[in-house]
Design an enzyme around this catalytic site. Structure first.
Site, PDB file in Angstrom:
ATOM      1  N   SER A  22       0.768  -1.017  -0.164  1.00 29.89           N
ATOM      2  CA  SER A  22      -0.087   0.183  -0.154  1.00 29.89           C
ATOM      3  C   SER A  22       0.851   1.127   0.042  1.00 29.89           C
ATOM      4  O   SER A  22       1.967   1.182   0.387  1.00 29.89           O
ATOM      5  CB  SER A  22      -0.694  -0.066   1.256  1.00 29.89           C
ATOM      6  OG  SER A  22      -1.957   0.893   1.094  1.00 29.89           O
ATOM      7  N   PRO A  23       0.484   2.208  -0.431  1.00 31.86           N
ATOM      8  CA  PRO A  23       1.068   3.569  -0.554  1.00 31.86           C
ATOM      9  C   PRO A  23       1.426   3.998   1.032  1.00 31.86           C
ATOM     10  O   PRO A  23       0.582   4.012   1.641  1.00 31.86           O
ATOM     11  CB  PRO A  23       0.201   4.635  -1.461  1.00 31.86           C
ATOM     12  CG  PRO A  23      -0.778   3.971  -2.051  1.00 31.86           C
ATOM     13  CD  PRO A  23      -0.929   2.587  -1.202  1.00 31.86           C
ATOM     14  N   TYR A 183      -8.331  14.088   2.498  1.00 30.80           N
ATOM     15  CA  TYR A 183      -7.637  14.829   1.690  1.00 30.80           C
ATOM     16  C   TYR A 183      -8.855  15.308   0.475  1.00 30.80           C
ATOM     17  O   TYR A 183      -9.912  15.297   0.956  1.00 30.80           O
ATOM     18  CB  TYR A 183      -6.635  13.991   0.724  1.00 30.80           C
ATOM     19  CG  TYR A 183      -5.573  13.367   1.661  1.00 30.80           C
ATOM     20  CD1 TYR A 183      -5.040  14.187   2.558  1.00 30.80           C
ATOM     21  CD2 TYR A 183      -5.052  12.238   1.322  1.00 30.80           C
ATOM     22  CE1 TYR A 183      -3.944  13.752   3.301  1.00 30.80           C
ATOM     23  CE2 TYR A 183      -3.665  11.608   1.951  1.00 30.80           C
ATOM     24  CZ  TYR A 183      -3.263  12.326   3.174  1.00 30.80           C
ATOM     25  OH  TYR A 183      -2.231  12.027   3.838  1.00 30.80           O
ATOM     26  N   ARG A 231      -9.282   4.857  -3.794  1.00 34.61           N
ATOM     27  CA  ARG A 231      -9.310   4.686  -2.382  1.00 34.61           C
ATOM     28  C   ARG A 231     -10.574   5.589  -2.089  1.00 34.61           C
ATOM     29  O   ARG A 231      -9.927   6.819  -2.116  1.00 34.61           O
ATOM     30  CB  ARG A 231      -7.945   4.729  -1.903  1.00 34.61           C
ATOM     31  CG  ARG A 231      -7.901   4.910  -0.262  1.00 34.61           C
ATOM     32  CD  ARG A 231      -6.741   4.768   0.484  1.00 34.61           C
ATOM     33  NE  ARG A 231      -6.203   3.520   0.088  1.00 34.61           N
ATOM     34  CZ  ARG A 231      -5.091   3.108   0.670  1.00 34.61           C
ATOM     35  NH1 ARG A 231      -4.217   3.907   1.386  1.00 34.61           N
ATOM     36  NH2 ARG A 231      -4.639   1.668   0.599  1.00 34.61           N
ATOM     37  N   GLY A 326       0.547  -1.869   4.629  1.00 37.44           N
ATOM     38  CA  GLY A 326       1.335  -0.404   4.506  1.00 37.44           C
ATOM     39  C   GLY A 326       2.675  -0.970   5.454  1.00 37.44           C
ATOM     40  O   GLY A 326       3.618  -0.905   4.981  1.00 37.44           O
ATOM     41  N   ARG A 327       2.239  -0.751   6.787  1.00 39.70           N
ATOM     42  CA  ARG A 327       3.353  -0.879   7.683  1.00 39.70           C
ATOM     43  C   ARG A 327       4.172  -2.259   7.719  1.00 39.70           C
ATOM     44  O   ARG A 327       4.994  -2.490   7.633  1.00 39.70           O
ATOM     45  CB  ARG A 327       2.776  -0.646   8.979  1.00 39.70           C
ATOM     46  CG  ARG A 327       2.389   0.832   9.302  1.00 39.70           C
ATOM     47  CD  ARG A 327       1.585   1.071  10.513  1.00 39.70           C
ATOM     48  NE  ARG A 327       0.410   0.584  10.425  1.00 39.70           N
ATOM     49  CZ  ARG A 327      -0.487   0.283  11.572  1.00 39.70           C
ATOM     50  NH1 ARG A 327      -0.205   0.804  12.654  1.00 39.70           N
ATOM     51  NH2 ARG A 327      -1.708  -0.261  11.214  1.00 39.70           N
TER      52      ARG A 327
END
Length: 382
Positions: A22-23, A183, A231, A326-327
């Protein structure tokens, strides 16, 4: 029945498994350009077995960044660094994906380890943040928000299209639009941030207009054979914000505008939230599964899916189509290989590039010398 290591085909692209990096914003770009750091980070994850590899969210305009150290794609000079990354990802057997976004009200920040403080517009590393309405986010985001004009909205849509053209030139084969996490896109969808009285605000239908027009602009230049995903901020966890049922409807509308897969995440349009399930394993899975059933569209999901048995289970139950990590991807470059061993896959080494795998198969040495714990017995169907 699919499992975590089954291929996944969307449009003209086939992933070797259902595991996506994931980004994750890394704050290492200079003038929006990627460097050897990004080549190392993303190439190693592709070599480690991930099927789909995203860099961080890539800003479509300079004021679309989180801070001045974030990557961008508003200038042709930024294509070269991105192209180096996509070439490496492909060479290691994965598919390069890009997530285009604009931070809106949540931009003009310092790096997280410098406090993640919003900078004033007149600061050398700050700028005037924009949003659908002149409503500050609140909390640590303290500076006024400039309400966007209709022409500025159209400029953003043109910027998405220009960014998509550059993404294609850079070699990306999967494009995602980031309309979550507070965002710009997420703020247009949420009544907490969008109190416009024109064609882009008010009703749910009007609040989704920004998304539809942005998707139409990208779809016009992004080839039909390549996946176009989004997303979506699907729940604000606030009674006055986006409700999950709104998002089910929204995904259906966006599917009619060319959406190929829905990546369901949080709205994050306010810090005034309740009942956030951050400590629950895979807490977005059930919501994503509802969208999958109701809209008949593939779905991807992230949030607390780094336990291999959980990630495999949600794929086997056909609740989601992709697991976004992600992490876990940052903490373990070979997460897919580790997961395959944990799940007693018949040949975990097969997830690695052929030359890499050869050494591990043919020169294994004594038990434990490779740094892995003993492999579990093979399970049926793995």
């Amino acid at each position: 029945m699919p499992d975590l290591f089954s291929p996944f085909t969307l449009k003209g692209i086939t992933l070797r498994n259902r595991i996506a990096m994931s980004p994750m914003t890394m704050y290492r770009a200079v003038d929006g350009c990627m460097s050897d750091f990004h080549l190392m980070l993303l190439g190693s994850r592709a070599a480690g077995g991930f099927g789909l590899v995203f860099p961080e969210q890539i800003a479509i305009t300079p004021d679309g960044r989180t801070c001045t150290s974030c990557a961008g794609i508003w200038d042709d000079n930024q294509v070269e660094g991105l192209a180096r990354v996509t070439a490496m990802i492909k060479d290691m057997g994965a598919v390069p994906a890009i997530q285009l976004g604009h931070t809106g009200r949540k931009g003009s920040e310092t790096k997280p380890w410098h406090g993640k403080i919003q900078l004033p517009p007149d600061h050398a590393d700050g700028w005037q943040v924009r949003g659908p309405s002149a409503i500050p986010y609140g909390g640590r985001y303290t500076y006024p928000v400039q309400a966007m004009t209709v022409e500025e909205i159209h400029d953003i849509h043109r910027a998405y299209a220009a960014a998509a053209r550059r993404a294609l030139d850079a070699g990306f084969e999967w494009l995602e639009m980031h309309f979550a996490h507070g965002y710009l896109g997420a703020s247009f969808f949420s009544p907490l941030a969008n109190q416009r009285s024109d064609a882009y605000g008010g009703s749910l239908e009007k609040r989704l207009r920004f998304h539809r027009e942005a998707m139409d602009a990208v779809r016009a230049v992004w080839p039909e054979r390549l996946p176009l995903t989004m997303r979506l901020g699907s729940d604000d966890f606030n009674e006055k914000g986006v409700q999950f049922e709104d998002s089910i409807w929204a995904v259906g509308e966006l599917k009619r505008h060319g959406l190929d897969l829905a990546d369901l995440s949080l709205g994050m349009n306010t810090d005034e939230v309740k009942d956030l399930p951050f400590k629950e394993l895979g807490f977005m899975v059930e919501r994503a599964a509802r969208v999958r059933r109701a809209v008949d569209i593939p779905v991807g999901v992230s949030w607390n899916l780094g336990v291999p048995a959980v990630a495999d289970s949600v794929i086997r139950q056909e609740l989601v189509d992709l697991v976004m990590l992600g992490r876990p991807a940052l903490s373990n470059a070979h997460w897919p290989v580790w997961a395959a061993r944990e799940l007693a896959h018949a040949d975990p080494i097969s997830l690695l590039p052929e030359d890499w795998a050869w050494w591990l198969r043919n020169r294994p040495g004594p038990e434990g010398v490779l740094g892995w714990p003993p492999a579990k017995p093979a399970a049926p169907g793995c």
